[in-house]
Design an enzyme around this catalytic site. Structure first.
Site, short mmCIF file in Angstrom:
data_model
loop_
_atom_site.label_atom_id
_atom_site.label_comp_id
_atom_site.label_asym_id
_atom_site.label_seq_id
_atom_site.Cartn_x
_atom_site.Cartn_y
_atom_site.Cartn_z
CB SER A 183 -7.70 7.46 7.49
OG SER A 183 -7.76 8.25 6.59
N PRO A 217 -5.34 3.04 1.87
CG PRO A 217 -3.43 4.29 2.70
CD PRO A 217 -4.88 4.54 2.23
N GLY A 218 -4.97 1.63 4.17
CA GLY A 218 -5.21 0.63 5.20
C GLY A 218 -4.89 1.02 6.77
CG ASP A 255 -19.31 -0.98 -6.03
OD1 ASP A 255 -18.98 -0.45 -5.10
OD2 ASP A 255 -19.79 -0.46 -6.77
CG ASP A 271 -12.80 6.50 5.60
OD1 ASP A 271 -13.47 7.46 5.70
OD2 ASP A 271 -11.43 6.45 5.48
CE LYS A 300 -18.49 14.85 0.21
NZ LYS A 300 -17.94 15.85 1.25
C1 LIG Z 1 -10.86 8.07 2.43
S1 LIG Z 1 -10.13 6.73 1.59
C2 LIG Z 1 -9.99 5.40 2.99
C3 LIG Z 1 -8.87 5.42 3.55
C4 LIG Z 1 -8.70 4.32 4.55
N1 LIG Z 1 -10.03 4.36 5.77
C5 LIG Z 1 -7.45 4.25 5.50
O1 LIG Z 1 -7.67 4.46 6.70
O2 LIG Z 1 -6.40 4.16 4.85
C6 LIG Z 1 -11.52 6.23 0.72
C7 LIG Z 1 -11.20 4.69 -0.25
O3 LIG Z 1 -12.39 4.37 -0.66
C8 LIG Z 1 -12.14 3.88 -1.96
N2 LIG Z 1 -13.26 3.82 -2.65
C9 LIG Z 1 -13.96 4.74 -3.33
N3 LIG Z 1 -15.35 4.36 -3.90
C10 LIG Z 1 -15.40 2.78 -3.49
C11 LIG Z 1 -16.30 1.80 -3.88
N4 LIG Z 1 -17.32 1.90 -4.45
N5 LIG Z 1 -15.72 0.58 -3.31
C12 LIG Z 1 -14.84 0.14 -2.56
N6 LIG Z 1 -14.03 1.26 -2.18
C13 LIG Z 1 -14.15 2.66 -2.86
C14 LIG Z 1 -11.12 4.57 -2.65
O4 LIG Z 1 -10.34 3.62 -3.39
C15 LIG Z 1 -10.29 5.02 -1.36
O5 LIG Z 1 -9.08 3.89 -1.19
#
Ligand SMILES: C[S@@+](CC[C@H](N)C(=O)[O-])C[C@H]1O[C@@H](n2cnc3c(N)ncnc32)[C@H](O)[C@@H]1O
Length: 349
Positions: A183, A217-218, A255, A271, A300
């Protein structure tokens, strides 16, 4: 030379048709859009002379959401024997161009044609230079030849400062091996698209602060850390350990939708895959409350009426921010690394 060809991600031809038709109607450019499903392109056929040129002059390419590339021109049938001769003939009515890109569509056939294009480019370039149709000048329009097959090409033109930054609108970004997820390229592409390179040192400067919502993961956090920006990474999931050792990252298990920064930050990036209306409301709060100066957020796409729905959401954010008396630039693009989503960029002016 009165058709616009617009490249897109396969499956989004309907969105491109709706988007360009809306701009044309707004600008009083007569014509109609058409596309075959999953052809990775759409056409807007103008019915009055000069229509395509006027449309390209009045619309900023960077403001289009779904098109990846565009050009005005026409389809030309090519014989197997003398393609260059036929192309030169077709170019008789075109002005001298300042650069040349050979492009294909983002389909399986397109991928197969890229090898042909690579081989064809050199002799074609020499012939064009010899015929006085091509010289090295960034001020002149770019000649864009899109091959649909070895027998048919769209011979088109676009201004280099009002079309895609990369051939076919596909960025050549190398995946950094140390980044925790693929990502990462999405945020890098967003920066290339929304921030002029000359502004990077000012707007993505060392010592700035950022919040990354849904950070694990970052991959996005990694991009920010590369620029020595201090990041609050918000996610209940684990962050890559290597990032935590960098000293630039604070991980908050919280959250993302209720998180509020202790003090305003320069950047908010998000994201999280969520219902677009909820994401849009969150964007409005962050910019509206002054919690961040700039933001890059994934939106989305809904299942149906994707263009109309995105426009509606952007208009809602825009109205909300204007209602607060704020001037905010809002950009939106389906980036190459976006699938069923678009990327929004917002900046408080
Ligand atoms: C597509 S991944 C993100 C990937 C990240 N941008 C990267 O480059 O590695 C989406 C992330 O959103 C987190 N997530 C989903 N709902 C969330 C929320 N309400 N608050 C915080 N994190 C959330 C998930 O745990 C997941 O790690």
């Amino acid at each position: 030379m009165n058709t616009l060809l617009l490249h897109c991600r396969p499956g989004f031809e309907g969105e491109v048709c709706a988007e360009i038709a809306e701009h044309a109607a707004h600008l009083d450019v007569a014509g109609y859009s058409k596309a075959k499903p999953h052809s990775a392109c759409a056409e807007f056929v103008c019915s009055e002379p000069g229509g395509a040129e006027r449309l390209m002059r009045k619309v900023r390419f960077s403001q289009l959401i779904f098109p990846r590339q565009w050009a005005r021109g026409e389809f030309v049938e090519l014989p197997e024997s003398d393609r260059i001769g036929v192309l030169l003939e077709a170019l008789a009515g075109y002005p001298v161009c300042g650069s040349l890109w050979l492009e294909v569509l983002d389909t399986n056939e397109g991928k197969e044609l890229s090898t042909f294009c690579r081989k064809f480019e050199k002799p074609l370039r020499s012939a064009l230079i010899k015929a006085g149709k091509l010289k090295d000048d960034a001020q002149l329009p770019r000649l864009l030849l899109t091959f649909r097959s070895g027998r048919q090409a769209f011979v088109g033109m676009a201004e280099s400062n009002n079309s895609a930054l990369w051939p076919m609108g596909i960025p050549r970004l190398k995946f950094p091996r140390e980044a925790p997820s693929r990502s990462t390229l999405k945020l890098e592409e967003a920066w290339h698209h929304f921030i002029p390179r000359a502004d990077w040192d000012k707007r993505l400067a060392p010592g700035m602060t950022a919040v990354d919502l849904g950070a694990a993961p970052g991959g996005w956090t990694w991009q920010l850390v590369q620029r020595e920006i201090k990041v609050t990474a918000v996610d209940n999931g684990p962050m890559a350990e290597s990032l935590m050792y960098s000293g630039f990252v604070e991980h908050q298990r919280a959250d993302g939708f209720t998180f509020k920064p202790r003090r305003p930050v320069n950047w908010m990036v998000c994201d999280i895959v969520e219902k677009p209306a909820r994401t849009a409301a969150m964007i409005e709060t962050w910019l509206g409350e002054g919690w961040c100066q700039e933001a890059v957020v994934n939106l989305k796409l809904p299942m149906k009426q994707r263009y109309a729905e995105v426009r509606k959401l952007l208009a809602r954010i825009d109205d909300g921010l204007k209602g607060r008396g704020l001037k905010v630039f809002i950009g939106c693009k389906q980036l190459y690394h976006d699938r069923e989503e678009v990327t929004c960029h917002l900046r408080r002016l």
